[in-house]
Design a protein around this motif. Sequence first.
Motif, PDB file in Angstrom:
ATOM      1  N   VAL A   1      35.205  41.613  50.168  1.00 39.63           N
ATOM      2  CA  VAL A   1      35.511  40.369  49.459  1.00 39.63           C
ATOM      3  C   VAL A   1      36.778  40.619  48.649  1.00 39.63           C
ATOM      4  O   VAL A   1      36.747  41.280  47.609  1.00 39.63           O
TER       5      VAL A   1
ATOM      6  N   ALA B   1      31.909  34.420  50.103  1.00 33.29           N
ATOM      7  CA  ALA B   1      31.134  35.655  49.957  1.00 33.29           C
ATOM      8  C   ALA B   1      29.657  35.347  49.825  1.00 33.29           C
ATOM      9  O   ALA B   1      28.807  36.006  50.439  1.00 33.29           O
TER      10      ALA B   1
ATOM     11  N   LEU C   1      33.650  44.512  46.570  1.00 29.93           N
ATOM     12  CA  LEU C   1      33.800  43.224  45.886  1.00 29.93           C
ATOM     13  C   LEU C   1      34.900  43.247  44.841  1.00 29.93           C
ATOM     14  O   LEU C   1      34.848  44.019  43.875  1.00 29.93           O
TER      15      LEU C   1
ATOM     16  N   GLY D   1      33.874  37.075  41.010  1.00 34.19           N
ATOM     17  CA  GLY D   1      33.093  38.153  41.595  1.00 34.19           C
ATOM     18  C   GLY D   1      31.840  38.490  40.803  1.00 34.19           C
ATOM     19  O   GLY D   1      30.799  38.834  41.382  1.00 34.19           O
TER      20      GLY D   1
END
Length: 219
Positions: free
Chosen positions: A6, A36, A50, A59
């Motif tokens: 991601v 994601a 991530l 995130g």
Amino acid sequence: MRVLLVEDDAMIGEAVLDALRAQHYAADWVRDGALAETALRDGNYDLVVLDLGLPRRDGLTVLRGLRDRGVHIPVLVATARDAVSDRIAGLDAGADDYVLKPFDIDELLARMRALIRRSAGRGEPVFQHKGVALDPATREASVDGVPVTLSSREWAVLEPMLLRPGVVFSRRQLEEKLYGWKEDISSNAVEVYVHGLRKKLGADLIQTVRGLGYVVPRA
């Protein structure tokens, strides 16, 4: 092993994706937090790399949502946020490890291998079972000390089973270790690779569990 990357930075994302595929990971890449979340609901991943500063959904929000759903996939946060408070927030939200940008690709891969071992309850860097040894760092395999050459696909099928002896893997689960989103799946790929592994490593290493899949027995 299947990995979700991601990362919204195209240059970093392409470099990491190339490195993951060169190491024979089945890797998928998304560039924002909303995608994601969709990927994590739909996919069976062994690890997530991530970023935190993502478009559409941060995130940390993705990470908290994952943990709130009781999903225990290892998450390696890779971000430019270098404040101690940011690192604490990431770890407290459920991250398993943290690496700061700019990072060295080899360090990223080493941290990934460590997290995958830890998630399987393994501490040793080389997986050994019934005389078969796999070294994920060097991608070397051996049987009773004799080197054996495995294709990247054979490795992808064998590694998760050798990492977790006694766990039955369905054909679909093993296919997910082999292929990313854009790759075509051969209808009998798993059977072909299991057959090849049995020829190279011994007929009894991988057993078929009728109607369920394949397993490397504990004993």
